[in-house]
Design a protein around this motif. Sequence first.
Motif, PDB file in Angstrom:
ATOM      1  N   PHE A 127      -3.121  -1.991   1.037  1.00  0.00           N
ATOM      2  CA  PHE A 127      -1.454  -1.970   1.244  1.00  0.00           C
ATOM      3  C   PHE A 127      -0.722  -1.049   0.438  1.00  0.00           C
ATOM      4  O   PHE A 127       0.421  -0.783   0.465  1.00  0.00           O
ATOM      5  N   ASN A 128      -1.606  -0.447  -0.588  1.00  0.00           N
ATOM      6  CA  ASN A 128      -1.127   0.552  -1.426  1.00  0.00           C
ATOM      7  C   ASN A 128      -0.554   1.753  -0.604  1.00  0.00           C
ATOM      8  O   ASN A 128       0.192   2.701  -0.906  1.00  0.00           O
ATOM      9  N   ASP A 129      -0.954   1.976   0.711  1.00  0.00           N
ATOM     10  CA  ASP A 129      -0.821   2.819   1.732  1.00  0.00           C
ATOM     11  C   ASP A 129       0.399   2.330   2.490  1.00  0.00           C
ATOM     12  O   ASP A 129       0.369   1.338   3.308  1.00  0.00           O
ATOM     13  N   ALA A 130       1.675   2.973   2.239  1.00  0.00           N
ATOM     14  CA  ALA A 130       2.998   2.406   2.487  1.00  0.00           C
ATOM     15  C   ALA A 130       3.359   2.440   4.013  1.00  0.00           C
ATOM     16  O   ALA A 130       3.934   1.571   4.621  1.00  0.00           O
ATOM     17  N   SER A 131       2.025   2.946   4.797  1.00  0.00           N
ATOM     18  CA  SER A 131       2.367   2.992   6.246  1.00  0.00           C
ATOM     19  C   SER A 131       1.708   1.795   6.887  1.00  0.00           C
ATOM     20  O   SER A 131       1.878   1.662   8.175  1.00  0.00           O
ATOM     21  N   VAL A 132       1.126   0.769   6.273  1.00  0.00           N
ATOM     22  CA  VAL A 132       0.249  -0.178   6.709  1.00  0.00           C
ATOM     23  C   VAL A 132       1.027  -1.424   7.388  1.00  0.00           C
ATOM     24  O   VAL A 132       0.836  -1.907   8.275  1.00  0.00           O
ATOM     25  N   ILE A 133       2.138  -1.636   6.370  1.00  0.00           N
ATOM     26  CA  ILE A 133       2.870  -2.843   6.545  1.00  0.00           C
ATOM     27  C   ILE A 133       3.717  -2.505   8.068  1.00  0.00           C
ATOM     28  O   ILE A 133       3.624  -3.326   9.071  1.00  0.00           O
ATOM     29  N   PRO A 134       4.491  -1.490   8.222  1.00  0.00           N
ATOM     30  CA  PRO A 134       4.973  -1.057   9.373  1.00  0.00           C
ATOM     31  C   PRO A 134       4.070  -0.885  10.630  1.00  0.00           C
ATOM     32  O   PRO A 134       4.372  -1.345  11.841  1.00  0.00           O
ATOM     33  N   GLY A 135       2.742  -0.392  10.246  1.00  0.00           N
ATOM     34  CA  GLY A 135       1.722  -0.210  11.167  1.00  0.00           C
ATOM     35  C   GLY A 135       1.308  -1.621  11.816  1.00  0.00           C
ATOM     36  O   GLY A 135       1.259  -1.667  13.005  1.00  0.00           O
ATOM     37  N   LEU A 136       1.253  -2.578  10.850  1.00  0.00           N
ATOM     38  CA  LEU A 136       0.824  -3.965  11.399  1.00  0.00           C
ATOM     39  C   LEU A 136       1.877  -4.407  12.279  1.00  0.00           C
ATOM     40  O   LEU A 136       1.561  -5.052  13.272  1.00  0.00           O
ATOM     41  N   ALA A 137       3.155  -4.352  11.738  1.00  0.00           N
ATOM     42  CA  ALA A 137       4.203  -4.989  12.347  1.00  0.00           C
ATOM     43  C   ALA A 137       4.370  -4.437  13.831  1.00  0.00           C
ATOM     44  O   ALA A 137       4.702  -5.150  14.755  1.00  0.00           O
ATOM     45  N   ALA A 138       3.758  -3.360  13.935  1.00  0.00           N
ATOM     46  CA  ALA A 138       4.065  -2.778  15.267  1.00  0.00           C
ATOM     47  C   ALA A 138       2.674  -2.698  16.325  1.00  0.00           C
ATOM     48  O   ALA A 138       2.712  -2.455  17.347  1.00  0.00           O
TER      49      ALA A 138
END
Lengths: 155, 90
Positions: A127-138
Motif C-alpha cells: 500500500f505504500n504504492d499510492a495507486s493500489v487503494i484506488p486500483g482496488l476500489a475500481a
Amino acid sequence: MSFTPPPLDQLPDSAIALNAIAPDWRSAVRLAAEALAAAGYSDVGYGDRMIALVEEYGPYIVIAPGLAMAHARPGSDIHAPGLAIVTLAEPVSFGHAHNDPVSVVIGLAATESDQHVASVATLANVFNDASVIPGLAAATTKDEVRQLLGRILKP
Amino acid sequence: MKIVAICGAGIGTSEILRVNATRALERLDIEAEVTATDVASVGVAAADAQVILTSQELVGAIGPTNADVVVIDNYFDLEEITAKLEIAVG
C-alpha cells in the motif's frame, strides 16, 4: 496452531467481496467479518469486536485516504491468521477527519501478534504504492485484486 | 532513540506505522528503536520514548507523556511520515 496466512496474491475468492453494499461503516466492517468467516479465518461475530474497537477509540482504523483496516485483538473467535478485502459500491463515512470516505475495507484476523507481523509488513509494502487503494476500489474481478496485492513496491 | 507506534489493539495499524516509520528513519539516516503497542500499554511502553506515533483519534487516550506526540494522517505516505519525524527528532 501452526498456520501461515496465504501470500496476498493467493487470497482465496471467499476472502474477497467486490462492489458490496454497506449503508454505514458498521455494515462495512461486518462485511469484512463475513468475508473472513467465509474463508474460515474467524467467526462472523468477530465483526462486533472490530466495531467495538472503533466505538472505543474512534475511526483511527481509517489509516489512509479511502482505506479502513478493520481488526481487533486475537481471541477465541479467530481460527487462523488471515485477511479479507471488501470493496464498496458506494463509499461510506467512518467520521475520520482526513481519510473519509472509505471504499476499501481490509479485515485482519490475528491469532497471535507475532504471526501477524509478517503479513502486516507485507501490506505496508503493497500500500505504500499510492495507486493500489484506488486500483482496488475500481477492481471488477478478484484476479485483479490479487494482482494488485501481489505487486510489491521496493522500499 | 526510542519511538513507539500505537493503535487501539497494538497489532494492526500500529504495525503498519512501525514498518513505515522504520523506513522513514532509514531515509533520514537516524538510528532508532521503533516498537508497536496498544494505547492501553502506552504508559509503560513509551515511558522512555522520545516520540509517540499515532492517529489524531488516539491522542486523547495517550495521557500525560514527555514524548513528542506525532500525528500521522496517511499511514502509507512515507513523505508525510519522513517529514514529520524529521521535525520531531531534528
